[in-house]
Design a protein around this motif. Structure first.
Motif, PDB file in Angstrom:
ATOM      1  N   SER A 363       0.851  -1.039   0.003  1.00  0.00           N
ATOM      2  CA  SER A 363       0.054   0.046  -0.120  1.00  0.00           C
ATOM      3  C   SER A 363       1.059   1.175  -0.028  1.00  0.00           C
ATOM      4  CB  SER A 363      -0.895  -0.198   1.031  1.00  0.00           C
ATOM      5  OG  SER A 363      -0.090   0.145   2.251  1.00  0.00           O
ATOM      6  N   ARG A 396      -1.383  -3.070  -9.121  1.00  0.00           N
ATOM      7  CA  ARG A 396      -2.379  -2.160  -8.850  1.00  0.00           C
ATOM      8  C   ARG A 396      -2.170  -0.715  -8.926  1.00  0.00           C
ATOM      9  NH1 ARG A 396      -4.591  -2.891  -3.446  1.00  0.00           N
ATOM     10  NH2 ARG A 396      -2.293  -3.397  -2.635  1.00  0.00           N
ATOM     11  N   ASN A 397      -3.321   0.066  -9.014  1.00  0.00           N
ATOM     12  CA  ASN A 397      -3.023   1.493  -9.015  1.00  0.00           C
ATOM     13  C   ASN A 397      -2.221   1.858 -10.219  1.00  0.00           C
ATOM     14  OD1 ASN A 397      -3.402   3.828  -7.720  1.00  0.00           O
ATOM     15  ND2 ASN A 397      -1.370   4.203  -7.010  1.00  0.00           N
ATOM     16  N   ARG A 403      -6.340   8.439  -9.132  1.00  0.00           N
ATOM     17  CA  ARG A 403      -5.834   7.736  -8.204  1.00  0.00           C
ATOM     18  C   ARG A 403      -5.250   9.061  -7.459  1.00  0.00           C
ATOM     19  NH1 ARG A 403      -0.651   5.095 -11.393  1.00  0.00           N
ATOM     20  NH2 ARG A 403      -0.540   6.702 -12.870  1.00  0.00           N
ATOM     21  N   THR A 406       0.820   8.050  -7.222  1.00  0.00           N
ATOM     22  CA  THR A 406       1.418   7.393  -8.528  1.00  0.00           C
ATOM     23  C   THR A 406       2.408   6.200  -7.978  1.00  0.00           C
ATOM     24  OG1 THR A 406       2.856   8.852  -8.621  1.00  0.00           O
ATOM     25  CG2 THR A 406       1.271   9.398 -10.167  1.00  0.00           C
TER      26      THR A 406
END
Ligand code: SAM
Length: 418
Positions: A363, A396-397, A403, A406
């Motif tokens: 994360s 992911r992301n 978002r 980055t």
């Protein structure tokens, strides 16, 4: 490589599967993938897998194992979620008894036919239901409470009512399980239809599981695994812990708990749920309650301290520029401390030659990267497991335009040998 081996799947895959589909939860992986891992382990080790899941949730690992005849020990700290998993484990009961109990509840509910006295637009129940739907649900609740006795079949009836609450709500739901009271849904199912439909589906699945020779070999415990794990020796652990991504598991069943009168609002989760689940969201890790310096002094964090400290200090600093809102600095420190305790408790119940798989993602709160799988692997080795490796499944992301940061993230399987 087959499709199911190439990915761990999601709970959506389970919505086709008997028993698994009784309650939708954010599982982290599919039952079919768990089955493929159990079979692989058994052919590679030439022994029957005895499986542990310390973050059982709604029981994907438990029922995947039971369907293959494996002994599974599952632990879940969230009391309401643990009750759901335990209720599912009653699939072994006679489906005719279950159907009869559902019919009794429906008859009494229809006879009562009383208008609800707890419709209040200002709370979640009032936002999710109109008076008619909430009255029907409350009549079911009344009938269940009047009729239920010690017979475990009533837990299945409880699960039936619990599992239709979202389908009967006019409010939308998010990608995960939050209710969005301000978004309305195109299709709302009538309470009676939903209850009868679910009763039929559950009875069919109970019959199916017996015909398919599922074994009654899953044992499910409501327990916070930071305290202890008591089970016979296991040789395979398949799980998905909360990710350090601020998802609030305590809040996952707020609507259901409010409906049953277990809480009267979000604030009650603090005493009803949070004490027995690990800290993985900022709402659970308020800076005034958790002293960062004290956590960083914990010996259980020693193996990752050098890398953890600059990350949490950076989060502490960035927070001040964001109005001081989210306590990610204490959340991240507490998250790894809790997981270190859990690795410590897993060690004595896992055989020396065991295989462990954590489905996990990293994360980047406030854009600061938290390499969850690396730190979890290092903590595992610190507690006496042999080695770890990470198998990335997906990025992911990377594609959303809106978002908030980055930092590229990923999700995959942390494999620990032990
Ligand atoms: C990703 S979910 C697992 C879902 C599961 N694979 C399933 O089939 O539904 C993680 C679960 O860990 C539980 N949990 C969090 N802290 C815990 C603790 N300290 N002890 C036991 N369970 C905990 C949460 O309540 C949540 O249900």
């Amino acid at each position: 490589m087959s499709k199911i081996k190439a990915r761990s799947g999601t709970f959506t895959d389970n919505m086709k599967l008997p028993v698994h589909r009784w309650f939708r939860y954010s599982a982290g992986y599919s039952a079919e993938w768990v089955q493929s891992e159990i079979k692989k382990f058994e052919s590679e080790h030439d022994t029957k897998a005895v499986v542990l899941d310390p973050f059982l949730g709604s029981g994907t690992t438990a029922f995947a194992g039971a369907s293959l005849g494996n002994r599974v020990y599952g632990f879940e700290g969230h009391p309401f979620v643990a009750r759901i998993a335990k209720a599912k484990n009653q699939w072994i009961l006679d489906e005719l008894d279950f159907t009869e109990a559902c019919n009794q509840v429906l008859n009494l509910a229809e006879k009562r036919n009383k208008q609800t006295e707890r419709h209040d637009e200002s709370n979640l129940l009032g936002k999710c239901y109109d008076i008619e739907a909430l009255s029907k649900l409350d009549n079911l609740r009344f009938a269940y409470e009047k009729l239920a006795d010690e017979n475990p079949v009533w837990e299945l009836v409880w699960l039936n009512i619990t599992s239709i609450l979202r389908a009967c709500s006019k409010a939308g739901t998010a990608q995960w399980q939050y209710v969005l009271p301000n978004k309305s849904k195109a299709k709302v199912i009538d309470v009676k239809d939903a209850f009868l439909g679910k009763a039929k589906l559950m009875a069919q699945d109970m019959e199916y599981a017996k015909c398919a020779n599922w074994s009654n070999s899953a044992q499910i415990f409501k327990q916070d695994v930071r305290g202890s794990i008591e089970s016979p020796k296991c040789n395979l652990l398949i799980t998905s812990p909360p990710y350090p991504n601020n998802y609030d598991y305590a809040d996952a069943t707020r609507l259901e708990m409010m409906f049953w009168g277990e809480i009267s609002g979000w604030g009650d989760l603090k005493t009803a749920v949070r004490p027995t689940i690990m800290r993985s969201c900022s709402q659970h890790s308020a800076a005034d309650k958790i002293v960062l310096d004290e956590i960083l002094e914990e010996p259980l964090l020693a193996p990752i301290l050098e890398e953890l400290t600059p990350v949490v200090r950076e989060l502490e600093k960035v927070r001040l520029g964001k109005g001081g809102k989210k306590t990610y600095h204490t959340m991240i420190a507490a998250y790894f401390l809790d997981l270190s305790k859990i690795w410590k408790n897993c060690r004595p119940v896992m055989d020396k030659g065991s295989e462990i798989c954590f489905v996990i993602g990293d994360s980047a709160p406030y854009g600061v990267h938290v390499p969850a799988e690396k730190w979890l692997g290092e903590l595992a080795v610190y507690h006496g497991f042999k080695s770890f490796s990470f198998e990335k499944l997906r990025d992911r992301n990377v594609k959303w335009k809106n978002r908030t940061h980055t930092v590229p993230l990923h999700e995959g399987r942390l494999w620990v040998k032990g």
